[in-house]
Design a protein around this motif. Structure first.
Motif, mmCIF file in Angstrom:
data_model
loop_
_atom_site.group_PDB
_atom_site.id
_atom_site.type_symbol
_atom_site.label_atom_id
_atom_site.label_comp_id
_atom_site.label_asym_id
_atom_site.label_seq_id
_atom_site.Cartn_x
_atom_site.Cartn_y
_atom_site.Cartn_z
ATOM 1 N N CYS A 175 0.825 -1.218 0.000
ATOM 2 C CA CYS A 175 0.000 0.000 0.000
ATOM 3 C C CYS A 175 0.857 1.266 0.000
ATOM 4 N N PHE A 176 2.064 1.158 0.523
ATOM 5 C CA PHE A 176 2.887 2.339 0.798
ATOM 6 C C PHE A 176 3.117 3.249 -0.418
ATOM 7 N N PRO A 177 3.604 2.733 -1.552
ATOM 8 C CA PRO A 177 3.851 3.650 -2.683
ATOM 9 C C PRO A 177 2.581 4.307 -3.210
ATOM 10 N N PHE A 178 1.474 3.573 -3.183
ATOM 11 C CA PHE A 178 0.212 4.150 -3.650
ATOM 12 C C PHE A 178 -0.281 5.233 -2.693
ATOM 13 N N GLN A 179 -0.079 5.011 -1.384
ATOM 14 C CA GLN A 179 -0.473 6.025 -0.410
ATOM 15 C C GLN A 179 0.406 7.274 -0.531
ATOM 16 N N LEU A 180 1.676 7.087 -0.889
ATOM 17 C CA LEU A 180 2.524 8.262 -1.126
ATOM 18 C C LEU A 180 1.930 9.124 -2.241
ATOM 19 N N GLY A 181 1.452 8.455 -3.299
ATOM 20 C CA GLY A 181 0.842 9.203 -4.398
ATOM 21 C C GLY A 181 -0.441 9.891 -3.989
ATOM 22 N N LEU A 182 -1.335 9.161 -3.322
ATOM 23 C CA LEU A 182 -2.618 9.740 -2.907
ATOM 24 C C LEU A 182 -2.426 10.876 -1.905
ATOM 25 N N ASN A 183 -1.476 10.709 -0.993
ATOM 26 C CA ASN A 183 -1.258 11.727 0.031
ATOM 27 C C ASN A 183 -0.443 12.908 -0.472
ATOM 28 N N SER A 184 0.031 12.820 -1.715
ATOM 29 C CA SER A 184 0.733 13.953 -2.324
ATOM 30 C C SER A 184 -0.243 14.966 -2.910
#
Length: 431
Positions: A175-184
């Protein structure tokens, strides 16, 4: 249609807006001159602000504390939460009507008005911890549920792994890389509609689970305990407090109510409805599975298509709710550390920190209890009573002073005791 600002999350009222004396970059979540809400819409807004993923841990809490004790705790916490919510509303009304203050739009604004920077910092800190705690719980839920769906233990493989790693670890880092994108994403404009989807999925999942619970109960009739051990009392209380945590949204919701004099009645009706719904969901889940009740009730469901879709839908819903729940955290941290400006690396560090904590906590409901006890008791009980006491102390009788002071003391005692009980559960070895 419900305003997107009202459905962002159950604590979305950050403490970084509203007063004339604002720090740079402080922008309100609620824009001015919005159409006011009718009573039914206000009811819906309260429901959305309060109800969240914490409800899925209630059956396990019923197992740990006993169903009678759990029901009594749920209704007691609902009543106390409603009372403290109204303390915030009354305190703001007094400050605005009699003392000349204006634009007290949030919990943090109220804290600043009553206690200055110390009050704002207290609300900021608890908001930061509670919202980040919610997101840790989301990751635990997602990882444990996906592990249950795709990597369950079998008779030939009691401890399945993926590339030599525990499935939970793989799913959290997945989930981590996708959450980095969403939280950007710097604005929630494109994510706000997903909050409506999240609540629809939550309600649908609860309905499916409760219906299945009824059939399973009549089929198996497992033994259940009305009263658990005394040591579990504070544990269950923490889960109950977490389940009703929505006090951060009360002032923004009340501000947008058409008939503000009827807000207390509408709020009481909403809290009563939610408490009955919570009680039914928790009791039915425990009655259906007894001592086999899992920390996430959906893990008790069978392997059919409907069960699979419900669990997967909840994971998708929480995955996209994560950045919205983190938004108040970003508002607080960016305001205090980066002058209110958008900072992508700061957001990424916070997502990393939340992910690392999720890796260390094995049990979903244990963590709900910890957050509910350690943070939500302070945010939901201690601060509202304290602010009310400070504003009304000159005109309150001894009964009023003792009541507010008693809530502060009880909130602190419950918070400390519940935190200790939850930590003991988290670090204990469960069979």
């Amino acid at each position: 249609m419900i305003d997107s600002a009202m459905v962002l999350n159950k604590g979305a009222s950050s403490s970084d807006h509203g007063l004339d004396l604002k720090s740079p970059g402080e922008a309100p979540l609620l824009t001015k001159h919005k159409p006011l809400s009718s009573q039914p819409k206000t009811f819906a807004n309260v429901f959305i602000a309060v109800v969240g993923a914490g409800v899925l841990g209630l059956p396990y809490s019923f197992k740990r504390t006993g169903w009678v004790v759990s029901l009594l705790m749920l209704f007691s916490v609902a009543g106390l939460t409603h009372y403290c919510m109204m303390l915030l509303v009354r305190t703001r009304r007094r400050l605005e009507s009699d003392m000349g203050f204006s634009n007290i739009a949030s919990f943090g604004d109220l804290g600043f008005t009553v206690c200055g920077s110390v009050g704002r910092f207290a609300v900021d800190l608890m908001l930061f911890l509670s919202q980040a705690g919610f997101c840790v719980g989301y990751l635990i839920f997602i990882a444990n549920t996906l592990s249950h769906l795709f990597n369950s233990a079998t008779s030939t493989d009691l401890h399945p792994k993926i590339l030599g790693l525990m499935p939970k670890t793989v799913y959290i880092w997945g989930c981590f890389p996708f959450q980095l994108g969403l939280n950007s994403i710097s604005t929630l404009t494109h994510l706000a509609p997903l909050s409506i989807f999240a609540d629809i999925v939550d309600i649908a999942a609860m309905g499916v689970v409760m219906i299945e619970d009824v059939f399973i109960f009549f089929k198996n009739r497992p033994s259940v305990e009305a009263f658990g051990s005394l040591s579990m009392f504070f544990y269950g209380l923490g889960v109950a407090v977490y389940a009703f945590e929505g006090i951060g949204m009360v002032l923004p919701i009340e501000s947008e109510t058409q008939e503000r004099e009827k807000f207390g009645k509408t709020l009481a009706m909403a809290m009563a409805f939610i408490s009955v719904m919570y009680g039914g969901f928790g009791a039915l889940g425990y009655f259906a599975f007894g001592e086999d009740t899992k920390d996430i009730i959906t893990a008790n469901l069978g392997t059919g298509l409907v069960s699979f879709l419900v669990q997967l839908g909840l994971c998708v819903n929480l995955f996209f709710t994560f950045p919205m729940m983190m938004n108040p955290v970003y508002e607080v941290v960016e305001r205090r550390l980066y002058n209110g400006r958008y900072c992508i690396w700061l957001r990424w560090l916070l997502v990393l920190g939340v992910s690392l904590v999720a890796l260390l906590v094995p049990n979903f409901t244990d963590f709900l209890s910890l957050v509910g006890s350690s943070v939500c008791c302070g945010l939901g009980f201690v601060l509202p009573a304290l602010f009310h006491l400070l504003v009304f102390k000159e005109e309150m009788g001894w009964c009023g002073v003792c009541l507010d002071g008693g809530i502060v003391v009880v909130g602190v005692v419950l918070g400390v005791s519940g935190t200790w009980s939850s930590l003991v559960e988290i670090f204990s070895v469960k069979g």
